[in-house]
Scaffold this motif. Structure first.
Motif, PDB file in Angstrom:
ATOM      1  N   LEU A  10      -5.099   6.266   4.198  1.00 50.27           N
ATOM      2  CA  LEU A  10      -4.053   6.693   3.526  1.00 50.27           C
ATOM      3  C   LEU A  10      -2.540   6.465   3.867  1.00 50.27           C
ATOM      4  CD1 LEU A  10      -3.087   8.449   0.654  1.00 50.27           C
ATOM      5  CD2 LEU A  10      -3.327  10.856   1.855  1.00 50.27           C
ATOM      6  N   PRO A  11      -1.409   6.250   3.432  1.00 54.63           N
ATOM      7  CA  PRO A  11       0.093   5.952   5.044  1.00 54.63           C
ATOM      8  C   PRO A  11       0.582   7.131   4.486  1.00 54.63           C
ATOM      9  CG  PRO A  11      -0.257   4.893   2.292  1.00 54.63           C
ATOM     10  CD  PRO A  11      -1.710   5.353   1.945  1.00 54.63           C
ATOM     11  N   MET A  12       1.235   6.896   5.818  1.00 52.49           N
ATOM     12  CA  MET A  12       2.143   7.454   5.878  1.00 52.49           C
ATOM     13  C   MET A  12       3.834   7.121   5.629  1.00 52.49           C
ATOM     14  SD  MET A  12       0.825  10.420   7.263  1.00 52.49           S
ATOM     15  CE  MET A  12      -0.638  10.351   6.458  1.00 52.49           C
ATOM     16  N   LYS A  14       0.765  -1.199  -0.043  1.00 51.81           N
ATOM     17  CA  LYS A  14       0.199   0.280   0.133  1.00 51.81           C
ATOM     18  C   LYS A  14       0.436   1.370   0.024  1.00 51.81           C
ATOM     19  CE  LYS A  14      -2.186   1.019   3.376  1.00 51.81           C
ATOM     20  NZ  LYS A  14      -3.299   1.171   4.785  1.00 51.81           N
ATOM     21  N   LYS A  15       1.894   1.118   0.556  1.00 55.48           N
ATOM     22  CA  LYS A  15       2.613   2.914   0.967  1.00 55.48           C
ATOM     23  C   LYS A  15       3.346   2.615  -0.509  1.00 55.48           C
ATOM     24  CE  LYS A  15       3.619   1.964   5.523  1.00 55.48           C
ATOM     25  NZ  LYS A  15       4.524   2.271   6.749  1.00 55.48           N
ATOM     26  N   LEU A  16       3.897   1.102  -0.995  1.00 57.06           N
ATOM     27  CA  LEU A  16       4.592   1.656  -2.290  1.00 57.06           C
ATOM     28  C   LEU A  16       3.975   2.041  -3.568  1.00 57.06           C
ATOM     29  CD1 LEU A  16       6.919  -1.590  -2.108  1.00 57.06           C
ATOM     30  CD2 LEU A  16       7.464   0.635  -1.950  1.00 57.06           C
ATOM     31  N   TYR A  17       2.148   1.805  -3.440  1.00 59.46           N
ATOM     32  CA  TYR A  17       1.231   2.232  -4.216  1.00 59.46           C
ATOM     33  C   TYR A  17       0.857   3.749  -4.393  1.00 59.46           C
ATOM     34  CZ  TYR A  17      -3.293   1.755  -6.634  1.00 59.46           C
ATOM     35  OH  TYR A  17      -4.528   2.349  -7.532  1.00 59.46           O
ATOM     36  N   PHE A  18       0.922   3.775  -3.435  1.00 56.05           N
ATOM     37  CA  PHE A  18       0.784   5.234  -2.667  1.00 56.05           C
ATOM     38  C   PHE A  18       2.186   6.666  -3.368  1.00 56.05           C
ATOM     39  CE2 PHE A  18      -3.208   3.727  -1.055  1.00 56.05           C
ATOM     40  CZ  PHE A  18      -4.059   4.628  -1.332  1.00 56.05           C
ATOM     41  N   ASP A  19       3.702   5.601  -3.212  1.00 56.86           N
ATOM     42  CA  ASP A  19       4.234   6.368  -3.027  1.00 56.86           C
ATOM     43  C   ASP A  19       5.017   7.174  -4.532  1.00 56.86           C
ATOM     44  OD1 ASP A  19       6.883   7.357  -2.671  1.00 56.86           O
ATOM     45  OD2 ASP A  19       7.504   5.923  -1.108  1.00 56.86           O
ATOM     46  N   PRO A  20       4.774   8.378  -4.687  1.00 56.55           N
ATOM     47  CA  PRO A  20       4.754   9.174  -5.872  1.00 56.55           C
ATOM     48  C   PRO A  20       6.360   9.231  -6.101  1.00 56.55           C
ATOM     49  CG  PRO A  20       4.414  10.673  -4.670  1.00 56.55           C
ATOM     50  CD  PRO A  20       4.446   9.306  -3.709  1.00 56.55           C
TER      51      PRO A  20
END
Length: 341
Positions: A325-327, A63-69
Motif C-alpha cells: 500500500l503506497p503512502m 500505483k499511487k494514482l491507482y490508490f489515490d481517492p
C-alpha cells in the motif's frame, strides 16, 4: 519371468499415463489455451506497451494514482474502490457503485483488473483499446469517480511530488488526463496472476489434480474454450446471447456494442470474482456455467459436467503480485477540495 513381465507392464502403464497427460496438454493448446509465460522476458514482452514502456518508476507512480481517492470529486473513491486488489481485483457487488452512492445506469458489474492486460479490448462493450485509455474513463464518469479531466489534472499538478514524478517518467510531456491514464495503465499491466493451470500447460503434469484435469477436458469438449481462450481465458468480443435466451436479461439494459458484441470476461480467479455476468446476476458459479452453456453453446449440461468444470476453475486461482500500500503525497493549499455534492 513373472518379475520381468511385471516390470514391462508397469513401464507400459507409466508410458500410457504420461501420454494421456501430455495429450490433454496438447489438446488444451490446440483449443487455443495458452499459459502465462514463466520466463520474465517472455512475460514482459507480452504485457508491455511499446507506446508506454513499463519502467519501475512508472509503475510506482501509477500505483499511487491507482490508490489515490483525490482523483474522485468526493475524495473518497479510488480505482481500488471498485477494483479492489485485496478481493480478486473487483468489488464483489452486482453493480458498480460510485459518486453519491449511485449505481451504474445500465447495471453493469465491475470486472476484475487482475490479468486485464490480456484483454483484447477494455470495458464490457470493448470501446477502449488498452489499459491506459481505459483508466481515464472511470475517473471522468459522473456515476463513478465524477472527476472532470481538468480538475483531475489540477489535483495532480497541485502536488509537488506528483509533478516531479511525471517530469521524471514522462519528460517533455504535459500532465494531462492521458498521461495520468498512462501511469495507471503501466501499473495495471503488472497485475498478472499465474496459477497451477499455467504450471500444468507449461509441462508440470502434477500441477493439477486428476479431477481438475477431467474438468479441463470437459471444459474443452463442451465448447467453453471457443470463447474463453488465449492467455487470458477470455478478453475478446463475442455475441451475447449467442444462441439461447439469457435468463437474467431483465437486469439492466446493456446490449453490448452496436453489433451486440460483449467482452468475454477472463476466467482467471473466477471463484474470487462473483457475482457473474456483465450485470452481476448470480453469485453461484455452477448456475453461471449452466446458463453460459445454454445461452452461448445451446447445450444442456449434466450436473456431472457442471461440477467438473467448476472443479477445474479451482486451478485458475492465481498467485497475486505483492502490492505494498503506497503512502500518498500530501495535498497542498492549492489542491482542490473534496466535493460530496
Amino acid at each position: 519371468m513373472k518379475i520381468a513381465k511385471s516390470v514391462v507392464l508397469a513401464t507400459a502403464l507409466i508410458s500410457v499415463s504420461a501420454f494421456a497427460k501430455d495429450a490433454l496438454i496438447e489438446k488444451a493448446k490446440q483449443a487455443g489455451l495458452q499459459p502465462i509465460p514463466q520466463e520474465v522476458s517472455k512475460l514482459f514482452k507480452l504485457i508491455d506497451n511499446p507506446k508506454n514502456p513499463i519502467t519501475k518508476a512508472k509503475v510506482e507512480l501509477g500505483k499511487k494514482l491507482y490508490f489515490d481517492p483525490r482523483l474522485s470529486r468526493s475524495g473518497l473513491i479510488s480505482c481500488n474502490t471498485c477494483h479492489n486488489l485485496s478481493t480478486g481485483g473487483d468489488d464483489n457487488v452486482p453493480v458498480a457503485t460510485g459518486h453519491k452512492w449511485r449505481h451504474n445506469p445500465h447495471h453493469l458489474n465491475s470486472p476484475t483488473v487482475y490479468n486485464a492486460v490480456f484483454n483484447q479490448k477494455q470495458f464490457w462493450d470493448g470501446r477502449s483499446p488498452d489499459l491506459e485509455d481505459q483508466a481515464t474513463g472511470p475517473i471522468q464518469a459522473d456515476v463513478e469517480m465524477n472527476m472532470p479531466k481538468d480538475l483531475a489534472v489540477k489535483v495532480v499538478k497541485s502536488i509537488p511530488e506528483y509533478k516531479e514524478a511525471f517530469a521524471k517518467v514522462y519528460p517533455g510531456e504535459e500532465i494531462t488526463i492521458k498521461t495520468i491514464g498512462k501511469a495507471i495503465g503501466a501499473f495495471e499491466r503488472t497485475l498478472v496472476t499465474p496459477s497451477r493451470y499455467d504450471d500444468y500447460l507449461g509441462g508440470d503434469e502434477k500441477a493439477l489434480t486428476e479431477v481438475e484435469k477431467e474438468g479441463l477436458k470437459t471444459f474443452i469438449e463442451v465448447g467453453c474454450a471457443s470463447c474463453h481462450n488465449g492467455v487470458g481465458l477470455g478478453g475478446g468480443m463475442a455475441p451475447f446471447p449467442a444462441i439461447g435466451k439469457y435468463k437474467y436479461a431483465n437486469i439492466g439494459d446493456f446490449k453490448g456494442d452496436k453489433n451486440g458484441m460483449v467482452k468475454v470476461p477472463t476466467l482467471r480467479n473466477i471463484l474470487e470474482t462473483a457475482p457473474y455476468f456483465h450485470n452481476g446476476a448470480t453469485y453461484n458459479i455452477k448456475e453461471a456455467i449452466e446458463i453460459m452453456a445454454e445461452t452461448q453453446l445451446g447445450k444442456k449440461l449434466t450436473k456431472k459436467q457442471i461440477d467438473s468444470i467448476a472443479t477445474f476453475f479451482k486451478a485458475l486461482t492465481g498467485k497475486k503480485p505483492y502490492v505494498r500500500l503506497p503512502m500518498l503525497p500530501n495535498s497542498t493549499p492549492s489542491t482542490p477540495k473534496p466535493d460530496l455534492n
